[in-house]
Design a protein around this motif. Structure first.
Motif, PDB file in Angstrom:
ATOM      1  N   TYR A 165       4.982  24.548   4.826  1.00 60.40           N
ATOM      2  CA  TYR A 165       5.053  23.111   5.132  1.00 60.40           C
ATOM      3  C   TYR A 165       3.666  22.468   5.056  1.00 60.40           C
ATOM      4  O   TYR A 165       3.485  21.413   4.428  1.00 60.40           O
ATOM      5  CB  TYR A 165       5.644  22.912   6.518  1.00 60.40           C
ATOM      6  N   TYR A 166       2.690  23.135   5.660  1.00 58.98           N
ATOM      7  CA  TYR A 166       1.353  22.555   5.735  1.00 58.98           C
ATOM      8  C   TYR A 166       0.698  22.509   4.359  1.00 58.98           C
ATOM      9  O   TYR A 166       0.015  21.542   4.020  1.00 58.98           O
ATOM     10  CB  TYR A 166       0.498  23.366   6.705  1.00 58.98           C
ATOM     11  N   SER A 167       0.906  23.579   3.559  1.00 58.87           N
ATOM     12  CA  SER A 167       0.307  23.597   2.222  1.00 58.87           C
ATOM     13  C   SER A 167       0.898  22.498   1.348  1.00 58.87           C
ATOM     14  O   SER A 167       0.191  21.865   0.565  1.00 58.87           O
ATOM     15  CB  SER A 167       0.519  24.966   1.565  1.00 58.87           C
ATOM     16  N   LYS A 168       2.210  22.273   1.492  1.00 59.93           N
ATOM     17  CA  LYS A 168       2.846  21.204   0.715  1.00 59.93           C
ATOM     18  C   LYS A 168       2.305  19.841   1.143  1.00 59.93           C
ATOM     19  O   LYS A 168       2.024  18.975   0.307  1.00 59.93           O
ATOM     20  CB  LYS A 168       4.357  21.252   0.915  1.00 59.93           C
ATOM     21  N   ARG A 169       2.142  19.677   2.449  1.00 62.39           N
ATOM     22  CA  ARG A 169       1.644  18.392   2.968  1.00 62.39           C
ATOM     23  C   ARG A 169       0.180  18.181   2.600  1.00 62.39           C
ATOM     24  O   ARG A 169      -0.242  17.067   2.308  1.00 62.39           O
ATOM     25  CB  ARG A 169       1.816  18.371   4.494  1.00 62.39           C
ATOM     26  N   THR A 170      -0.597  19.273   2.608  1.00 56.53           N
ATOM     27  CA  THR A 170      -2.022  19.164   2.332  1.00 56.53           C
ATOM     28  C   THR A 170      -2.314  19.053   0.844  1.00 56.53           C
ATOM     29  O   THR A 170      -3.141  18.246   0.413  1.00 56.53           O
ATOM     30  CB  THR A 170      -2.768  20.383   2.910  1.00 56.53           C
ATOM     31  N   LEU A 171      -1.624  19.888   0.044  1.00 54.46           N
ATOM     32  CA  LEU A 171      -1.926  19.944  -1.386  1.00 54.46           C
ATOM     33  C   LEU A 171      -1.111  18.948  -2.198  1.00 54.46           C
ATOM     34  O   LEU A 171      -1.388  18.761  -3.391  1.00 54.46           O
ATOM     35  CB  LEU A 171      -1.675  21.364  -1.909  1.00 54.46           C
ATOM     36  N   LYS A 176      -1.048  14.966  -6.783  1.00 54.04           N
ATOM     37  CA  LYS A 176      -0.977  13.586  -7.270  1.00 54.04           C
ATOM     38  C   LYS A 176      -2.302  13.172  -7.903  1.00 54.04           C
ATOM     39  O   LYS A 176      -2.324  12.479  -8.934  1.00 54.04           O
ATOM     40  CB  LYS A 176      -0.629  12.643  -6.117  1.00 54.04           C
ATOM     41  N   LEU A 177      -3.410  13.604  -7.282  1.00 53.90           N
ATOM     42  CA  LEU A 177      -4.726  13.316  -7.852  1.00 53.90           C
ATOM     43  C   LEU A 177      -4.877  13.958  -9.228  1.00 53.90           C
ATOM     44  O   LEU A 177      -5.413  13.352 -10.161  1.00 53.90           O
ATOM     45  CB  LEU A 177      -5.823  13.818  -6.916  1.00 53.90           C
ATOM     46  N   THR A 178      -4.395  15.204  -9.333  1.00 49.65           N
ATOM     47  CA  THR A 178      -4.475  15.898 -10.617  1.00 49.65           C
ATOM     48  C   THR A 178      -3.679  15.162 -11.681  1.00 49.65           C
ATOM     49  O   THR A 178      -4.142  14.979 -12.817  1.00 49.65           O
ATOM     50  CB  THR A 178      -3.951  17.339 -10.463  1.00 49.65           C
ATOM     51  N   SER A 179      -2.465  14.734 -11.328  1.00 50.87           N
ATOM     52  CA  SER A 179      -1.624  14.003 -12.268  1.00 50.87           C
ATOM     53  C   SER A 179      -2.278  12.687 -12.687  1.00 50.87           C
ATOM     54  O   SER A 179      -2.281  12.327 -13.875  1.00 50.87           O
ATOM     55  CB  SER A 179      -0.256  13.732 -11.638  1.00 50.87           C
ATOM     56  N   ALA A 180      -2.858  11.987 -11.704  1.00 48.23           N
ATOM     57  CA  ALA A 180      -3.524  10.716 -12.016  1.00 48.23           C
ATOM     58  C   ALA A 180      -4.746  10.937 -12.903  1.00 48.23           C
ATOM     59  O   ALA A 180      -5.015  10.162 -13.828  1.00 48.23           O
ATOM     60  CB  ALA A 180      -3.928  10.010 -10.717  1.00 48.23           C
ATOM     61  N   ALA A 181      -5.499  12.026 -12.635  1.00 49.87           N
ATOM     62  CA  ALA A 181      -6.679  12.333 -13.451  1.00 49.87           C
ATOM     63  C   ALA A 181      -6.273  12.658 -14.888  1.00 49.87           C
ATOM     64  O   ALA A 181      -6.957  12.275 -15.844  1.00 49.87           O
ATOM     65  CB  ALA A 181      -7.446  13.501 -12.836  1.00 49.87           C
ATOM     66  N   GLU A 192      -3.774   4.888  -9.425  1.00 50.93           N
ATOM     67  CA  GLU A 192      -4.203   4.769  -8.027  1.00 50.93           C
ATOM     68  C   GLU A 192      -3.314   5.655  -7.172  1.00 50.93           C
ATOM     69  O   GLU A 192      -2.098   5.708  -7.390  1.00 50.93           O
ATOM     70  CB  GLU A 192      -4.131   3.324  -7.555  1.00 50.93           C
ATOM     71  N   VAL A 193      -3.914   6.370  -6.251  1.00 50.44           N
ATOM     72  CA  VAL A 193      -3.158   7.250  -5.361  1.00 50.44           C
ATOM     73  C   VAL A 193      -3.192   6.668  -3.957  1.00 50.44           C
ATOM     74  O   VAL A 193      -4.161   6.014  -3.566  1.00 50.44           O
ATOM     75  CB  VAL A 193      -3.729   8.688  -5.365  1.00 50.44           C
ATOM     76  N   THR A 194      -2.132   6.934  -3.207  1.00 52.01           N
ATOM     77  CA  THR A 194      -2.027   6.411  -1.847  1.00 52.01           C
ATOM     78  C   THR A 194      -2.830   7.263  -0.884  1.00 52.01           C
ATOM     79  O   THR A 194      -2.733   8.494  -0.898  1.00 52.01           O
ATOM     80  CB  THR A 194      -0.558   6.387  -1.384  1.00 52.01           C
TER      81      THR A 194
END
Length: 441
Positions: A165-171, A176-181, A192-194
Motif C-alpha cells: 500500500y505504502y509503495s503504491k502511494r509513495t511511488l 506520473k512524473l516519469t510519464s510526464a517526463a 503538469e503533475v498534481t
C-alpha cells in the motif's frame, strides 16, 4: 515490471522485514526455552536438597567419596535429570549417567544446586545437568513456539500488505512524473503533475511543474524570437530589395536619397545582427569582458557624446549628477552600451522637451546608477517583461521609434556579467527609472 523501482523497493523491504522478524522469533524461542528450563531447574532444586543431605552424610560416614557411584546408581531412577557430584577440588566422583569417578571436570557441569558438607569447608558439590522436560512442559513450550511462529507469520503478512500500500502511494506520483517526463521528451510540453504532499516527492513534483512551465515559456520565447527576427529583417530587406530591383530594371536611377536609404537599411540590419550576437554570447555565458579601472565620469561623457544628436533632435536635456572621482572596474565599452541603451530608451519614450536625469551613489563595494525620465511610463502588467527579448510595451511602435526590443535584454545580461543587478520602477504617465549596480574594484 520486475525492474521497476516499486518491485525493487518491495522485495528489498520484505527481505529486511522477514529477516528482522525471523531473527526476533528465533531469539524469542531460544530465550523462552532457556529461561523456562532455568526456572524449572531452580524450582525443582529444592527436591534435590534431600539428596544433598544424603550425600553429605555418606561423606561424613566414609570420610571420602569412594563408592558413591553405587549409591547414585541406586537412587538415579528417582530423579529425571542427570546428577553430577564433584569433590571439593572439582574432580567428578559420581554421575547418574556414566561412571566418571575420579575424572577431572571439563566443560559445563550444569546448574550447581547444593554444596556438600560444611559450607566453610565443603567436601564436594552437587550439579544438575541435562534436566529432561516432562510431557506437560513440552506441551507448554510447543504452544509457545507455535504462538511465536504465528506472530512472525502475521507480522510478515501485515508488513507486506503495508509495504504494498505504502509503495503504491509513495511511488505512484513518481510514475506520473516519469510519464510526464516521457511526454516532454516527445515534445508535449503541456505537462503538469498534481502535488499532494510536502515531502521530497512533493518537492520533486513542484520542481517538475516549475521546469515544465519554464520549458513552455522558453519554447514560446523561441518561437516568438524566430518570428520577431523574421519580422525585423523583413522590413529593411524588403526596402533594400525594392530599391535594387528598381535600379536593375531601369525604373530608377541611383541618387543620394536612395543611397542614404540603402545605407540606413544596411545599418539597421547590422545593428540587429550585432544585438543578436551580443545576446547569444551573453546567454551562453561567453560575453567577453575586458575589465579595467575607469572613471565613471569618463564613461558618462563618452555616452553623452554618442547620444548628443538624438538629444538635440528632440530638444531634451540630460542632467548628470555623479560623485567625483568614482573609479569602477568594468569593461568600458560594455558599460557605455548599457548607459546608451537605457538613455536611448528614455529618449524614445519621452516627449520633446522632457528631461532625463542620470545619478549615482557609492556604497561599500559598488556604485548604484539610475537613469530616470518623465515620459509615458510602463503599465504595471508590462513591468515584469521589459527585459524579455523583443518585448515592446507598445507593439504599435516601429523599429525606428521603439528599437528592436533587445536593448534592455542586452543591458541586463551585461550588468549581470559584471556581477551587478538591474531593476526598473515605473508609473504609467509619470515616467520610468532604471537602476543598476557596478563593482568598484
Amino acid at each position: 515490471m520486475i525492474y521497476s523501482l516499486r518491485w525493487k523497493l518491495l522485495i528489498g523491504v520484505i527481505l529486511v522485514v522477514a529477516l528482522a522478524i525471523g531473527t526476533v522469533g528465533y531469539v524469542a524461542t531460544r530465550t523462552t526455552r532457556r529461561e523456562f528450563d532455568r526456572y524449572i531447574s531452580q524450582d525443582k532444586a529444592l527436591k534435590y536438597q534431600r539428596l544433598a543431605l544424603t550425600l553429605s552424610s555418606y561423606y561424613e560416614e566414609t570420610g571420602s567419596w569412594k563408592g558413591v557411584q553405587s549409591l547414585i546408581d541406586k537412587i538415579k531412577r528417582t530423579y529425571s535429570s542427570e546428577i553430577i557430584i564433584t569433590s571439593d577440588t572439582g574432580t567428578i566422583v559420581g554421575n547418574s549417567a556414566d561412571d566418571l569417578t575420579n575424572n577431572s571436570a571439563s566443560g559445563e557441569l550444569g546448574l550447581k544446586i547444593a554444596t556438600l558438607g560444611n559450607g566453610n569447608n565443603p567436601s564436594g558439590f552437587l550439579y544438575l545437568k541435562n534436566r529432561k522436560r516432562s510431557g506437560i512442559e513440552e506441551i507448554f513450550l510447543s504452544s509457545v513456539d507455535r504462538a511465536i511462529i504465528l506472530a512472525v507469520v502475521i507480522s510478515i503478512i501485515t508488513a507486506v500488505a503495508f509495504i504494498l500500500y505504502y509503495s503504491k502511494r509513495t511511488l505512484g506520483p513518481i510514475q506520473k512524473l516519469t510519464s510526464a517526463a516521457e511526454n516532454i521528451q516527445q515534445g508535449k510540453l503541456d505537462q503538469e503533475v498534481t502535488v499532494k504532499s510536502r515531502d521530497e516527492v512533493g518537492k520533486l513534483a513542484s520542481a517538475f511543474n516549475a521546469m515544465a512551465k519554464e520549458l513552455r515559456k522558453q519554447e514560446r520565447l523561441r518561437k516568438n524570437m524566430v518570428s520577431d527576427v523574421a519580422h525585423e529583417l523583413r522590413s529593411p530587406l524588403t526596402k533594400s530589395h525594392g530599391y535594387l530591383e528598381a535600379i536593375k530594371e531601369g525604373a530608377m536611377e541611383p541618387n543620394d536619397r536612395m543611397i542614404d536609404a540603402l545605407y540606413r537599411n544596411s545599418k539597421t540590419l547590422k545593428r540587429l545582427v550585432d544585438d543578436l550576437h551580443d545576446l547569444s554570447q551573453a546567454e551562453a555565458g561567453q560575453l567577453d569582458l575586458e575589465k579595467e579601472p575607469v572613471l565613471l565620469d569618463d564613461l558618462m561623457n563618452a555616452t553623452r557624446e554618442s547620444l548628443e544628436f538624438k538629444l538635440e533632435e528632440k530638444e531634451m536635456d540630460l542632467q548628470v549628477d555623479l560623485p567625483d572621482e568614482v573609479l569602477v572596474y568594468v569593461d568600458p565599452g560594455r558599460v557605455q552600451q548599457v548607459l546608451r541603451n537605457l538613455i536611448d530608451n528614455a529618449i524614445s519614450y519621452s516627449e520633446s522637451g522632457d528631461e532625463i536625469s542620470v545619478a549615482a551613489e557609492t556604497r561599500e563595494s559598488e556604485v548604484k546608477i539610475s537613469v530616470k525620465d518623465n515620459g509615458l511610463g510602463i503599465p504595471e502588467n508590462d513591468l515584469p517583461h521589459v527585459f524579455d527579448r523583443f518585448y515592446r510595451v507598445d507593439n504599435s511602435r516601429s523599429r525606428e521609434t521603439g528599437g528592436s526590443g533587445l536593448g534592455l535584454t542586452i543591458a541586463k545580461e551585461i550588468v549581470e556579467a559584471h556581477g551587478g543587478e538591474i531593476d526598473v520602477t515605473s508609473s504609467e504617465g509619470e515616467g520610468t527609472k532604471f537602476t543598476f549596480t557596478l563593482p568598484l574594484n
